[in-house]
Write a protein that holds these residues in place. Structure first.
Motif, short mmCIF file in Angstrom:
data_model
loop_
_atom_site.label_atom_id
_atom_site.label_comp_id
_atom_site.label_asym_id
_atom_site.label_seq_id
_atom_site.Cartn_x
_atom_site.Cartn_y
_atom_site.Cartn_z
N ILE A 16 -52.30 81.68 23.04
CA ILE A 16 -53.41 81.57 22.09
C ILE A 16 -54.03 82.80 22.54
N ASN A 17 -54.67 83.45 21.48
CA ASN A 17 -55.49 84.69 21.43
C ASN A 17 -54.88 85.89 22.32
N MET A 18 -53.32 86.09 21.96
CA MET A 18 -52.69 87.22 22.50
C MET A 18 -53.29 88.63 22.26
N ILE A 19 -53.10 89.38 23.10
CA ILE A 19 -53.70 90.76 22.99
C ILE A 19 -52.50 91.61 23.60
N LYS A 20 -52.56 92.92 23.39
CA LYS A 20 -51.60 93.90 24.08
C LYS A 20 -52.18 94.85 24.78
N ARG A 21 -51.57 95.15 25.89
CA ARG A 21 -51.91 95.96 26.68
C ARG A 21 -50.95 97.14 27.26
N GLU A 46 -47.75 91.87 26.28
CA GLU A 46 -48.63 91.01 25.67
C GLU A 46 -49.08 89.95 26.48
N LYS A 47 -50.26 89.52 26.48
CA LYS A 47 -50.76 88.39 27.34
C LYS A 47 -51.97 87.73 26.78
N GLU A 48 -52.49 86.47 27.32
CA GLU A 48 -53.43 85.77 26.67
C GLU A 48 -54.85 86.28 27.25
N ALA A 49 -55.73 86.66 26.32
CA ALA A 49 -57.01 86.90 26.66
C ALA A 49 -57.88 85.55 26.69
N GLU A 54 -58.18 82.09 15.77
CA GLU A 54 -57.20 81.25 16.31
C GLU A 54 -57.40 79.81 15.98
N ARG A 55 -58.54 79.61 15.20
CA ARG A 55 -59.07 78.19 14.88
C ARG A 55 -57.88 77.39 14.26
N GLY A 56 -57.79 76.07 14.46
CA GLY A 56 -56.80 74.94 14.45
C GLY A 56 -55.66 75.15 15.19
N LYS A 57 -55.40 75.90 16.17
CA LYS A 57 -54.45 75.93 16.95
C LYS A 57 -54.55 75.01 18.10
N THR A 58 -53.47 74.69 18.68
CA THR A 58 -53.56 73.79 19.80
C THR A 58 -52.62 74.56 20.83
N GLY A 59 -52.93 74.35 22.06
CA GLY A 59 -52.25 74.85 23.28
C GLY A 59 -52.52 74.09 24.52
N LYS A 60 -51.88 74.67 25.65
CA LYS A 60 -52.23 74.03 26.97
C LYS A 60 -53.04 74.87 27.84
N VAL A 61 -53.84 74.49 28.60
CA VAL A 61 -55.07 75.28 29.41
C VAL A 61 -54.09 75.90 30.46
N VAL A 62 -54.08 77.25 30.52
CA VAL A 62 -53.30 77.75 31.86
C VAL A 62 -54.37 78.05 32.96
N ARG A 63 -55.63 78.24 32.87
CA ARG A 63 -56.25 78.52 33.63
C ARG A 63 -57.73 78.54 32.96
#
Length: 112
Positions: A45-50, A65-68, A23-32
């Motif tokens: 960012i860094n989405m995974i499927k469960r 789909e959630k953030e890892a 995911e290099r180069g992407k920006t986002g807001k810190v959730v936790r």
């Protein structure tokens, strides 16, 4: 990191730039921030499927789909003043409160 707690350079709602990984180069807001594990969750960012099994009529199954978590060393804080990725400095104000500062432009990051 074997049992080492990371310093508090990042906080919730900070804007970060991913500097390593797929995911290099992407920006986002810190959730936790997971300080004990040295990881950070960044919005979309860094989405995974469960795959989830249905557990009654209230919670149907499906693919979620959630953030890892990303390693905290793979993200860099974006300074709100100069909008550049920067390291974080710490400074004490006259009223003895500590604030985070940008190492590039010297502006304070925290709202005082």
């Amino acid at each position: 990191m074997s049992g080492e707690v990371v310093k508090g350079n990042l906080k919730k709602d900070d804007t970060v730039l991913v500097i390593a990984g797929r995911e290099r180069g992407k920006t986002g807001k810190v959730v936790r921030v997971l300080r004990e594990k040295g990881k950070v969750l960044v919005e979309r960012i860094n989405m995974i499927k469960r795959h989830r099994k249905p557990a009654g009529p209230q919670s149907p199954g499906g693919i979620l789909e959630k953030e890892a978590p990303l390693d905290i060393s793979n993200v860099m804080l974006l300074c709100p003043a100069c909008n550049k990725p920067t390291r974080v400095g710490h400074k004490r104000l006259e009223n003895r409160t500590g604030v985070r500062t940008c190492r590039k432009c010297g502006e304070t990051i925290d709202k005082a």
